[in-house]
Scaffold this active site. Structure first.
Site, PDB file in Angstrom:
ATOM      1  N   ALA A 223      -3.171  -3.837   2.510  1.00  0.00           N
ATOM      2  CA  ALA A 223      -4.174  -2.892   2.042  1.00  0.00           C
ATOM      3  C   ALA A 223      -4.230  -1.687   2.961  1.00  0.00           C
ATOM      4  O   ALA A 223      -3.806  -1.734   4.116  1.00  0.00           O
ATOM      5  CB  ALA A 223      -5.550  -3.566   1.971  1.00  0.00           C
ATOM      6  N   ASP A 224      -4.765  -0.604   2.422  1.00  0.00           N
ATOM      7  CA  ASP A 224      -4.974   0.602   3.210  1.00  0.00           C
ATOM      8  C   ASP A 224      -6.264   1.259   2.729  1.00  0.00           C
ATOM      9  O   ASP A 224      -6.474   1.404   1.524  1.00  0.00           O
ATOM     10  CB  ASP A 224      -3.800   1.573   3.054  1.00  0.00           C
ATOM     11  CG  ASP A 224      -3.879   2.708   4.057  1.00  0.00           C
ATOM     12  OD1 ASP A 224      -3.759   2.435   5.264  1.00  0.00           O
ATOM     13  OD2 ASP A 224      -4.079   3.864   3.641  1.00  0.00           O
ATOM     14  N   THR A 225      -7.117   1.624   3.675  1.00  0.00           N
ATOM     15  CA  THR A 225      -8.405   2.241   3.351  1.00  0.00           C
ATOM     16  C   THR A 225      -8.446   3.649   3.907  1.00  0.00           C
ATOM     17  O   THR A 225      -8.105   3.871   5.069  1.00  0.00           O
ATOM     18  CB  THR A 225      -9.573   1.420   3.943  1.00  0.00           C
ATOM     19  OG1 THR A 225      -9.525   0.095   3.404  1.00  0.00           O
ATOM     20  CG2 THR A 225     -10.923   2.054   3.605  1.00  0.00           C
TER      21      THR A 225
ATOM     22  N   ALA B 108      -6.634   0.833  -1.284  1.00  0.00           N
ATOM     23  CA  ALA B 108      -5.528   0.402  -2.139  1.00  0.00           C
ATOM     24  C   ALA B 108      -4.994  -0.901  -1.582  1.00  0.00           C
ATOM     25  O   ALA B 108      -4.956  -1.100  -0.365  1.00  0.00           O
ATOM     26  CB  ALA B 108      -4.442   1.465  -2.165  1.00  0.00           C
TER      27      ALA B 108
END
Length: 196
Positions: free
Chosen positions: A70-72, A107
Site C-alpha cells: 500500500a501507499d498513502t 492505494a
C-alpha cells in the site's frame, strides 16, 4: 486457489495493526522501493503505481504467496504532502493543513507470482481545525509527524487536529481495511488467523 499466508510488503506499524485487528494472518517483508513521483504524475496514479511496484518487487521473491502493498499520500491545494524531510518541512505541512480540507489517498495492490491481481485507490477527505503555532510546535516535539504522509497520524496525537472525516478512517491511517478484505476474499486468500 486458496492460500493460508499473506505477505504485507510494508514496515508501517499502522498497517500491521489494522490487519491484525481484522484477524488477518500475515508475515512482513518490506519492499525497500523508493517513493519517487514522476513529472506531472497525478496523485491517484502515483499512489497506485507505488503500491504496484512494492507488491511486484516482494512478489517476485515470494514464490506463490500473495503479497499486499500500500501507499498513502496526502493532497492539499494540489500539492502532494509526503513524509517530511525535517521539522521545518513538517511545520510547513501542518500550517498548510490548518483550517482546511485535504484528501488522503491510500492505494493498495495485491500480487501473486509477480502478477498484479488488484490495484485500487481509496479516498477520504479530512478537515483540520485551525491550529495554533504552539500546538504545531508541541506536536513537532514528539516523534509522531516524521514517518507519516502529511506529517500527522489520525490514530495518534494528530487526532486532536481533526474536525471531520468523510470516508474511511482506516484509509487515513494507511489501509482501507474493508476494501482490502474484499480483495483478499475475491482472490481466495484465507484471511482468518487460527487464534481469532
Amino acid at each position: 486457489m486458496r492460500s493460508s499466508t499473506l505477505i504485507l510488503a510494508s514496515g508501517s506499524p499502522r498497517r500491521r495493526n489494522l490487519l491484525a485487528l481484522a484477524g488477518v494472518a500475515f508475515n512482513v517483508v518490506e519492499s525497500g522501493v523508493e517513493e519517487i513521483r514522476r513529472d506531472d504524475e497525478a496523485p491517484h496514479a502515483f499512489a497506485l503505481r507505488m503500491a504496484r511496484e512494492k507488491a511486484l518487487y516482494v512478489s517476485a521473491h515470494s514464490a506463490d504467496t500473495p503479497v499486499l502493498a500500500a501507499d498513502t499520500i496526502v493532497v492539499c491545494g494540489g500539492e502532494i504532502l509526503g513524509k517530511p524531510v525535517d521539522s521545518e518541512d513538517a511545520r510547513r505541512m501542518l500550517r498548510k493543513l490548518s483550517g482546511v480540507t485535504h484528501t488522503v489517498i491510500t492505494a493498495f495492490a495485491l500480487a501473486r507470482g509477480a502478477t498484479i491481481l488488484e490495484n485500487i485507490a481509496v479516498e477520504s477527505r479530512v478537515t483540520f481545525r485551525e491550529l495554533s503555532q504552539a500546538e504545531i510546535s508541541a506536536y513537532l516535539a514528539t516523534a509522531e509527524p516524521y514517518d507519516k504522509a502529511g506529517s500527522y497520524g489520525i490514530q495518534d496525537g494528530g487526532a486532536a487536529f481533526i474536525a471531520h472525516v468523510e470516508g474511511s478512517r482506516d484509509n487515513v491511517m494507511g489501509l482501507p481495511v474493508r476494501e482490502v478484505l474484499d480483495a483478499l476474499r475475491r482472490h481466495g486468500v484465507n484471511i482468518q488467523r487460527s487464534d481469532v
